[in-house]
Write a protein that holds these residues in place. Sequence first.
Motif, PDB file in Angstrom:
ATOM      1  N   MET A   1       0.846  -1.121  -0.146  1.00 55.02           N
ATOM      2  CA  MET A   1       0.098  -0.090  -0.231  1.00 55.02           C
ATOM      3  C   MET A   1       0.891   1.195  -0.029  1.00 55.02           C
ATOM      4  O   MET A   1       1.875   1.355   0.873  1.00 55.02           O
ATOM      5  CB  MET A   1      -0.894  -0.034   1.387  1.00 55.02           C
ATOM      6  CG  MET A   1      -1.806   1.188   1.306  1.00 55.02           C
ATOM      7  SD  MET A   1      -2.855   1.130   3.041  1.00 55.02           S
ATOM      8  CE  MET A   1      -3.865  -0.134   2.617  1.00 55.02           C
ATOM      9  N   SER A   2       0.518   2.211  -0.872  1.00 55.58           N
ATOM     10  CA  SER A   2       1.374   3.467  -0.958  1.00 55.58           C
ATOM     11  C   SER A   2       0.838   4.244   0.413  1.00 55.58           C
ATOM     12  O   SER A   2       0.159   4.004   0.998  1.00 55.58           O
ATOM     13  CB  SER A   2       0.791   4.368  -2.317  1.00 55.58           C
ATOM     14  OG  SER A   2      -0.327   4.738  -2.003  1.00 55.58           O
ATOM     15  N   ASP A   3       1.891   5.272   0.629  1.00 55.97           N
ATOM     16  CA  ASP A   3       1.727   6.026   1.712  1.00 55.97           C
ATOM     17  C   ASP A   3       0.604   6.776   1.718  1.00 55.97           C
ATOM     18  O   ASP A   3      -0.258   7.047   2.569  1.00 55.97           O
ATOM     19  CB  ASP A   3       2.892   7.021   1.883  1.00 55.97           C
ATOM     20  CG  ASP A   3       4.439   6.462   2.427  1.00 55.97           C
ATOM     21  OD1 ASP A   3       4.307   5.486   3.112  1.00 55.97           O
ATOM     22  OD2 ASP A   3       5.397   7.016   2.042  1.00 55.97           O
ATOM     23  N   ALA A   4       0.102   7.361   0.383  1.00 54.17           N
ATOM     24  CA  ALA A   4      -1.199   8.137   0.279  1.00 54.17           C
ATOM     25  C   ALA A   4      -2.386   7.492   0.582  1.00 54.17           C
ATOM     26  O   ALA A   4      -3.189   7.662   1.166  1.00 54.17           O
ATOM     27  CB  ALA A   4      -1.059   8.850  -1.370  1.00 54.17           C
ATOM     28  N   ALA A   5      -2.229   6.166   0.030  1.00 54.31           N
ATOM     29  CA  ALA A   5      -3.486   5.293   0.294  1.00 54.31           C
ATOM     30  C   ALA A   5      -3.755   4.842   1.972  1.00 54.31           C
ATOM     31  O   ALA A   5      -4.424   4.854   2.573  1.00 54.31           O
ATOM     32  CB  ALA A   5      -3.338   3.958  -0.606  1.00 54.31           C
ATOM     33  N   GLY A   6      -2.435   4.661   2.417  1.00 50.21           N
ATOM     34  CA  GLY A   6      -2.387   4.400   3.878  1.00 50.21           C
ATOM     35  C   GLY A   6      -3.013   5.712   4.848  1.00 50.21           C
ATOM     36  O   GLY A   6      -3.502   5.320   5.657  1.00 50.21           O
ATOM     37  N   ILE A   7      -2.516   6.772   4.479  1.00 49.22           N
ATOM     38  CA  ILE A   7      -3.015   8.030   5.038  1.00 49.22           C
ATOM     39  C   ILE A   7      -4.487   8.057   4.918  1.00 49.22           C
ATOM     40  O   ILE A   7      -5.388   8.361   5.780  1.00 49.22           O
ATOM     41  CB  ILE A   7      -2.070   9.239   4.843  1.00 49.22           C
ATOM     42  CG1 ILE A   7      -0.799   9.313   4.861  1.00 49.22           C
ATOM     43  CG2 ILE A   7      -2.990  10.741   5.267  1.00 49.22           C
ATOM     44  CD1 ILE A   7       0.192  10.400   4.427  1.00 49.22           C
ATOM     45  N   ARG A   8      -4.952   7.818   3.590  1.00 49.60           N
ATOM     46  CA  ARG A   8      -6.522   8.133   3.387  1.00 49.60           C
ATOM     47  C   ARG A   8      -7.215   7.075   4.248  1.00 49.60           C
ATOM     48  O   ARG A   8      -8.180   7.370   4.808  1.00 49.60           O
ATOM     49  CB  ARG A   8      -6.641   8.007   1.909  1.00 49.60           C
ATOM     50  CG  ARG A   8      -8.138   8.328   1.477  1.00 49.60           C
ATOM     51  CD  ARG A   8      -8.334   8.052   0.044  1.00 49.60           C
ATOM     52  NE  ARG A   8      -9.690   8.942  -0.482  1.00 49.60           N
ATOM     53  CZ  ARG A   8     -10.840   8.564  -0.295  1.00 49.60           C
ATOM     54  NH1 ARG A   8     -10.860   7.155   0.364  1.00 49.60           N
ATOM     55  NH2 ARG A   8     -11.959   8.975  -0.455  1.00 49.60           N
ATOM     56  N   GLY A   9      -6.616   5.724   4.453  1.00 54.06           N
ATOM     57  CA  GLY A   9      -7.270   4.890   5.047  1.00 54.06           C
ATOM     58  C   GLY A   9      -7.131   5.232   6.574  1.00 54.06           C
ATOM     59  O   GLY A   9      -8.241   4.797   7.568  1.00 54.06           O
TER      60      GLY A   9
END
Length: 306
Positions: A1-9
């Motif tokens: 998972m990308s950092d951006a996807a992780g942050i959104r989650g």
Amino acid sequence: MSDAAGIRGRVLQALALNREPGFHFAGNFVQISFDRTDPADTHVHIDTGAFCNDADGQANIGVVGILADMSLAACIRGGMDPATRLATVSLSLQFSGRPARGPLHASSIFEGFTGNGESRQAQSRVVLSGSAGPVCHGHGAFMLLEPPAGLKLFPMPSGPRTAAPPDERDLSREERALLRHADATLQHGAHDFLRRFWGYSEARRTKQGASCTMKNGPHIANRVHHVQGGILVGLAASTACAALPAKWGLSGITACFVSPGMGRALRARSRVLHQGLLTAVVRTEILGPNRRRVLEALTTHSRTGA
């Protein structure tokens, strides 16, 4: 998972946790864990990561501020009704020079009351440490207040918490607005996310120092809809640092809370009082609507480079 996807989650999970009483979105987003709340020995920690780190790999100053503030209050609440409302009166942090790289652990102790009756203030002190050792030492003073009419306060949660992300189709208007703000921030990537999400990145140099306008909202507010105290300290520190060249590092901050952080936006203004060969002093004020004073801070800085 990308950092951006992780942050959104993480934003979605914080929205789910925020539906439970007792804590606010910012605390749920950084996932503050109250591991032990005892007046003589309180422990609180945050597992840091891309969601809260600045470009240099250190936790954002607002994260340090919110962890210190919450830990200083937690040891006070440990000896009374855990749902007690505490308003920060003053908070002071002295930095060691060690990097604020996580996980970050705060240990605090309650030191009693000063004054009597309704005006008495509870005092506590804290040591905040990272992977390289103590990051800062601090102390704070808090006043016990009644909750606003019609609002019931709940105890802070204990230990780590998780929740399934909500269905985005079922988000409330406020939740959708907060998620849109996160998505707009992530359009520029995960780099420096929290600094931009909270609004610290708006700090700009001026002739006398620096200024920063921070939009208010549920992403930085506590349960009574005022900007969380540690986030205000981070705003003051960030703006003060912007008033000086990058070779100057923050060595200490003393913040006095004057009134609640309310309104659609808050403006921080910093003025350099002294800039010598090795040390500098900056005064910062945070103003709300109608120029109402919210916070006054004095920061000290040390020269760290040529």
